[in-house]
Write a protein that holds these residues in place. Structure first.
Motif, mmCIF file in Angstrom:
data_model
loop_
_atom_site.group_PDB
_atom_site.id
_atom_site.type_symbol
_atom_site.label_atom_id
_atom_site.label_comp_id
_atom_site.label_asym_id
_atom_site.label_seq_id
_atom_site.Cartn_x
_atom_site.Cartn_y
_atom_site.Cartn_z
ATOM 1 N N ALA A 437 46.382 19.050 -44.065
ATOM 2 C CA ALA A 437 45.859 17.772 -44.554
ATOM 3 C C ALA A 437 46.705 16.606 -44.050
ATOM 4 C CB ALA A 437 45.812 17.784 -46.077
ATOM 5 N N LYS A 438 48.011 16.735 -44.160
ATOM 6 C CA LYS A 438 48.916 15.674 -43.719
ATOM 7 C C LYS A 438 48.814 15.468 -42.204
ATOM 8 C CE LYS A 438 53.830 14.428 -43.610
ATOM 9 N NZ LYS A 438 55.218 14.881 -43.880
ATOM 10 N N HIS A 439 48.738 16.580 -41.465
ATOM 11 C CA HIS A 439 48.663 16.499 -40.005
ATOM 12 C C HIS A 439 47.390 15.778 -39.568
ATOM 13 C CE1 HIS A 439 49.249 17.660 -35.837
ATOM 14 N NE2 HIS A 439 48.021 18.152 -35.809
ATOM 15 N N TRP A 440 46.263 16.120 -40.153
ATOM 16 C CA TRP A 440 45.001 15.457 -39.797
ATOM 17 C C TRP A 440 45.103 13.953 -40.020
ATOM 18 C CZ3 TRP A 440 39.617 17.847 -41.086
ATOM 19 C CH2 TRP A 440 39.428 19.009 -40.341
ATOM 20 N N ASP A 441 45.606 13.553 -41.172
ATOM 21 C CA ASP A 441 45.705 12.124 -41.465
ATOM 22 C C ASP A 441 46.618 11.415 -40.474
ATOM 23 O OD1 ASP A 441 43.963 12.121 -43.604
ATOM 24 O OD2 ASP A 441 45.528 12.427 -45.113
ATOM 25 N N GLU A 442 47.711 12.044 -40.121
ATOM 26 C CA GLU A 442 48.660 11.428 -39.188
ATOM 27 C C GLU A 442 48.058 11.304 -37.790
ATOM 28 O OE1 GLU A 442 52.038 13.973 -39.492
ATOM 29 O OE2 GLU A 442 52.878 12.945 -41.251
ATOM 30 N N VAL A 443 47.416 12.369 -37.322
ATOM 31 C CA VAL A 443 46.833 12.352 -35.974
ATOM 32 C C VAL A 443 45.721 11.318 -35.883
ATOM 33 C CG1 VAL A 443 45.474 13.696 -34.321
ATOM 34 C CG2 VAL A 443 47.472 14.717 -35.410
ATOM 35 N N MET A 449 41.306 7.062 -34.786
ATOM 36 C CA MET A 449 39.999 7.684 -34.981
ATOM 37 C C MET A 449 39.805 7.957 -36.471
ATOM 38 S SD MET A 449 37.847 8.400 -32.418
ATOM 39 C CE MET A 449 37.084 10.027 -32.519
ATOM 40 N N PRO A 450 38.612 7.721 -37.007
ATOM 41 C CA PRO A 450 38.385 7.991 -38.426
ATOM 42 C C PRO A 450 38.510 9.478 -38.724
ATOM 43 C CG PRO A 450 36.309 7.556 -37.305
ATOM 44 C CD PRO A 450 37.392 7.245 -36.329
ATOM 45 N N GLY A 451 39.062 9.791 -39.867
ATOM 46 C CA GLY A 451 39.232 11.183 -40.264
ATOM 47 C C GLY A 451 39.877 11.247 -41.636
ATOM 48 N N ASP A 452 39.629 12.333 -42.339
ATOM 49 C CA ASP A 452 40.138 12.457 -43.703
ATOM 50 C C ASP A 452 40.619 13.891 -43.923
ATOM 51 O OD1 ASP A 452 40.662 12.454 -46.413
ATOM 52 O OD2 ASP A 452 38.904 11.258 -46.914
ATOM 53 N N GLU A 491 31.907 15.795 -37.087
ATOM 54 C CA GLU A 491 31.757 14.634 -37.967
ATOM 55 C C GLU A 491 31.669 15.071 -39.429
ATOM 56 O OE1 GLU A 491 28.452 12.370 -36.604
ATOM 57 O OE2 GLU A 491 29.436 11.728 -34.753
ATOM 58 N N LYS A 492 30.994 16.174 -39.662
ATOM 59 C CA LYS A 492 30.869 16.659 -41.034
ATOM 60 C C LYS A 492 32.232 17.015 -41.615
ATOM 61 C CE LYS A 492 26.105 18.299 -40.787
ATOM 62 N NZ LYS A 492 25.618 17.212 -41.645
ATOM 63 N N VAL A 493 33.068 17.655 -40.821
ATOM 64 C CA VAL A 493 34.348 18.105 -41.366
ATOM 65 C C VAL A 493 35.392 16.989 -41.374
ATOM 66 C CG1 VAL A 493 35.279 19.050 -39.197
ATOM 67 C CG2 VAL A 493 36.017 19.993 -41.381
ATOM 68 N N PHE A 494 35.470 16.190 -40.315
ATOM 69 C CA PHE A 494 36.513 15.164 -40.228
ATOM 70 C C PHE A 494 36.187 13.906 -41.028
ATOM 71 C CE2 PHE A 494 37.735 17.704 -36.547
ATOM 72 C CZ PHE A 494 39.118 17.725 -36.684
ATOM 73 N N LEU A 495 34.904 13.577 -41.154
ATOM 74 C CA LEU A 495 34.529 12.337 -41.826
ATOM 75 C C LEU A 495 33.931 12.563 -43.210
ATOM 76 C CD1 LEU A 495 32.842 10.501 -38.817
ATOM 77 C CD2 LEU A 495 35.207 10.372 -39.554
ATOM 78 N N GLU A 496 33.028 13.556 -43.299
ATOM 79 C CA GLU A 496 32.299 13.753 -44.549
ATOM 80 C C GLU A 496 32.967 14.773 -45.467
ATOM 81 O OE1 GLU A 496 28.155 14.511 -43.736
ATOM 82 O OE2 GLU A 496 28.271 13.334 -41.885
ATOM 83 N N LYS A 497 34.043 15.389 -44.995
ATOM 84 C CA LYS A 497 34.789 16.385 -45.774
ATOM 85 C C LYS A 497 33.884 17.556 -46.199
ATOM 86 C CE LYS A 497 36.560 13.631 -48.901
ATOM 87 N NZ LYS A 497 37.408 13.198 -50.025
ATOM 88 N N LYS A 498 33.052 18.009 -45.251
ATOM 89 C CA LYS A 498 32.194 19.159 -45.494
ATOM 90 C C LYS A 498 32.875 20.403 -44.914
ATOM 91 C CE LYS A 498 28.331 17.148 -47.083
ATOM 92 N NZ LYS A 498 28.561 15.715 -46.960
ATOM 93 N N ASN A 499 32.924 21.460 -45.705
ATOM 94 C CA ASN A 499 33.520 22.717 -45.254
ATOM 95 C C ASN A 499 32.525 23.418 -44.330
ATOM 96 O OD1 ASN A 499 34.481 25.349 -44.939
ATOM 97 N ND2 ASN A 499 35.377 25.408 -46.981
ATOM 98 N N ILE A 500 32.759 23.350 -43.019
ATOM 99 C CA ILE A 500 31.778 23.836 -42.048
ATOM 100 C C ILE A 500 31.830 25.344 -41.842
ATOM 101 C CG2 ILE A 500 31.501 21.653 -40.822
ATOM 102 C CD1 ILE A 500 33.511 22.673 -38.738
ATOM 103 N N ILE A 501 32.561 26.040 -42.704
ATOM 104 C CA ILE A 501 32.393 27.487 -42.770
ATOM 105 C C ILE A 501 31.087 27.811 -43.505
ATOM 106 C CG2 ILE A 501 33.318 29.599 -43.805
ATOM 107 C CD1 ILE A 501 36.066 28.599 -43.281
ATOM 108 N N TYR A 634 29.136 4.161 -41.392
ATOM 109 C CA TYR A 634 29.684 5.100 -42.379
ATOM 110 C C TYR A 634 31.181 4.844 -42.440
ATOM 111 C CZ TYR A 634 30.912 9.482 -44.724
ATOM 112 O OH TYR A 634 31.396 10.418 -45.606
ATOM 113 N N GLN A 635 31.670 4.461 -43.614
ATOM 114 C CA GLN A 635 33.068 4.069 -43.758
ATOM 115 C C GLN A 635 33.928 5.261 -44.150
ATOM 116 O OE1 GLN A 635 32.146 0.664 -46.477
ATOM 117 N NE2 GLN A 635 33.385 -0.521 -45.027
ATOM 118 N N ASN A 636 35.062 5.357 -43.496
ATOM 119 C CA ASN A 636 36.021 6.425 -43.735
ATOM 120 C C ASN A 636 37.387 5.782 -43.954
ATOM 121 O OD1 ASN A 636 38.143 8.497 -42.355
ATOM 122 N ND2 ASN A 636 36.448 9.623 -43.317
#
Length: 650
Positions: A437-443, A449-452, A491-501, A634-636
């Motif tokens: 989680a921390k790594h994604w936010d930092e990168v 680039m938008p991401g959560d 986009e679903k996983v990085f922006l919408e926080k959807k578990n794409i499994i 779409y705001q992130n």
């Protein structure tokens, strides 16, 4: 110039309105009354756009219902195809006729005129004679009198039509017991071993459906005369079909249902003779499997009105009309025949290869694919954060060098499972979901680039293998749409926080990008895992240890250049020029809306990289378009992603 139109149906009325807007003198002649028989049909948005040209801005559009998907099932309901539809609508014939009738001057519609013959002078027609004794003189005569056209017979004699091998029983009914998930869908149930199908489509009226039964006349045929006999025959045909089919038939009033004898004829060598021209089904009749008849009639009317207004001679206007329309018409005729043969011989095709019964746009001026001088192996992973933030560079690469670079997407298998990932092979920066989680936010923050990353705390993914396998399943259908699918799940996983499994998110991404989601599931559970294993073995053989990794090469794989991790666009360009020194890049369109016609979504960073401008300038351009209503947003927490409003054609 006076134009006499024989036939007051959709084709005749549409042409009359266009000509009237062009200040031509027009008379429409119809047998009894303006025809409103017929139930409802599918129409492409191209035709609705033409209809909107006929009205004043303040007037309402013709009533229509958007149809968002096509679902093909076997009789008992097991789904074998599920595709997104972006430009199809259901329209009731009575609504369309009323819409057109209200747009044309009533004093120029002459009813009670059943066409009899023409009066000629020097081989040209000077007047049309009707069975009631009326005579209408004119300069141009248009046969818009349908598939059984008497005008066509008058100028070309009789033509040979194909035998009636498939019949359709058609009706419209109110049914309140259909599930709500059918309310915007074209639903079709087709037998696997014989020519028998049932379908229904919602109209713009609440709980109302137009339905049809298609059947091979070699198997059975209807010999009754009453509504009750037709009802019993229909129920017998669908005895083994789903509850939806039975509910529709139980709700139907068969007094208004009818049987359509489907047939067509070859493309005519011309649509005119001297000063008489044919449009709509009078000029070309395709089998109904393509849902193209009404759209073709409206397109005919617009094109003919345009050629007549170009101050050409009548002969040149008619010839131009034919040249513009013939290729599309021929394609529709052939597709109708192909679909009929496929319908009659269903066992000749696998579920995957069954053709969707809707005409697609012809590719105008398309150029056959050529060999591209530069090849790229791109090893990536759906949940790799660096693979996400490198998207702006890849999109600019596609725009400037896409016609000279072929990129093959390979899945690298970043996260088999957390247990496997954390085996003591080498020290890793990330070993827990909280670190991810921390790594994604930092990168994402560093590369703008938008991401959560909070998805890792809220609904953590246990593996990247399922979405990777889903991508391989998508590639089995269509390589280009697979790339759109990969973008969508990112986009679903990085922006919408959807578990794409989870399958529901993969299914939605497939559907949204024009893939057959029913087939995707079958391939996901079938052949795709083996293809994913091949990607993993290739990565191992080439020594790929991190993502993204891109291997650039020409025909000689020994002459290769490798990019690992995030690199600037200039680094990519330098490699390209080393491989092909005289390579020429494309000029990128400066209108940002053009980019949204190419890409359905775009981040601020992508516009910044593509246009080589600051993030502030890119944000200002995109926000201005958003404020004008040209795009959506779409705001992130780490930035915005901007969404095209243009419908994508699938």
């Amino acid at each position: 110039m006076k134009v006499v139109i024989i036939g007051g149906g959709i084709a005749g009325l549409t042409l009359g309105i266009f000509l009237n807007k062009n200040n031509s003198e027009v008379v429409i002649c119809e047998r009894t009354w303006i025809p409103t028989n017929g139930h409802a049909f599918l129409m492409h948005s191209d035709a609705i756009a033409i209809l909107n040209e006929l009205k004043l801005a303040a007037e309402p559009e013709v009533k229509h219902k958007s149809i968002n998907s096509y679902s093909l099932k076997r009789p008992k309901g097991n789904e074998i195809k599920h595709l997104k539809l972006s430009n199809w609508n259901c329209i009731k014939r009575v609504d369309l006729i009323k819409y057109l009738y209200d747009l044309f001057p009533k004093n120029r519609i002459k009813l009670g005129r059943d066409f009899s013959h023409f009066i000629y002078e020097n081989e040209k027609v000077t007047a049309a004679v009707f069975k009631n004794g009326d005579v209408e003189y004119g300069d141009v005569f248009v046969g818009a009198d349908g598939g059984n056209s008497i005008v066509r017979e008058a100028i070309f004699d009789s033509i040979e039509t194909t035998p009636v091998e498939v019949k359709e029983i058609v009706g419209v009914c109110k049914c309140t017991t259909i599930e709500t998930n059918f309310l915007s869908n074209f639903n079709k149930f087709q037998h696997k071993n014989k020519g028998l199908a049932f379908g229904f489509i919602p109209t713009c009226e609440e709980n109302e459906y137009v339905w049809f039964i298609q059947y091979d006349t070699a198997i059975t045929d209807y010999n009754g005369n009453t509504a009750e006999e037709l009802k019993l025959f229909s129920k017998d045909l669908l005895a083994d079909f789903s509850q939806e089919a039975k509910a529709i038939l139980d709700s139907n009033t068969f007094e208004t249902s009818y049987i359509w004898k489907t047939r067509d004829f070859n493309l005519l060598p011309a649509f005119h003779k001297k000063n008489v021209v044919l449009i709509g089904d009078a000029a070309h009749q395709a089998l109904p499997f393509t849902s193209a008849g009404t759209t073709n009639a409206i397109l005919d009317a617009k094109v003919l009105a345009a050629t007549l207004s170009e101050n050409l001679t009548i002969e040149k206007a008619f010839t131009s009309f034919y040249e513009i329309r013939k290729d599309d018409v021929l394609q529709h005729i052939q597709l109708g025949r192909d679909l009929k043969n496929e319908f009659i011989n269903p066992s000749n095709k696998s579920d995957d290869d069954i053709t969707v019964p809707l005409i697609k746009k012809r590719e105008v001026g398309s150029i056959p694919g050529k060999s591209k001088p530069i090849q790229v192996l791109y090893f990536t992973d759906p949940i790799c954060s660096t693979c996400w933030v490198i998207q702006p560079v890849l999109r600019k690469l596609e725009l400037e060098y896409g016609d000279q670079i072929n990129i093959k997407y390979c899945m690298g298998g970043l996260l088999p499972s957390w247990q496997e990932y954390n085996k003591p092979k080498k020290k890793k920066l990330i070993s827990t979901v909280s670190e991810a989680a921390k790594h994604w936010d930092e990168v994402c923050a560093f590369y703008e680039m938008p991401g959560d990353g909070t998805i890792w705390n809220e609904d953590p993914m246990t593996s990247s293998y399922p979405p990777s396998i889903a991508f391989k399943a998508a590639q089995m259908q269509n390589a280009d749409k697979a790339i759109l699918f990969l973008r969508s799940i990112k986009e679903k996983v990085f922006l919408e926080k959807k578990n794409i499994i989870k399958w529901k998110h993969l299914e939605n991404a497939a559907f949204d990008t024009g893939l057959d989601s029913a087939r995707l599931l079958k391939d996901f559970e079938g052949k795709a895992p083996a293809l994913f294993e091949e990607d993993l073995k290739l990565a191992q053989r080439l020594g790929i240890t991190g993502f993204p990794t891109l291997i650039f090469y020409t025909s000689d794989f020994d002459n290769q250049h490798v990019i690992k991790g995030y690199q600037s666009y200039e680094a990519f360009e330098e490699i390209i020029k080393q491989l092909v020194p005289d390579i020429q890049k494309n000029i990128v369109e400066t209108n940002p809306l053009h980019l949204f016609s190419r890409f359905s979504t775009m981040t601020t960073k992508e516009l910044s990289i593509i246009y080589n401008i600051t993030m502030e300038k890119a944000e200002m351009i995109l926000d201005e378009l958003y404020q004008k209503g040209a795009i959506d947003r779409y705001q992130n927490k780490n930035g915005n992603i901007w969404l095209s409003k243009e419908k994508q054609e699938y």
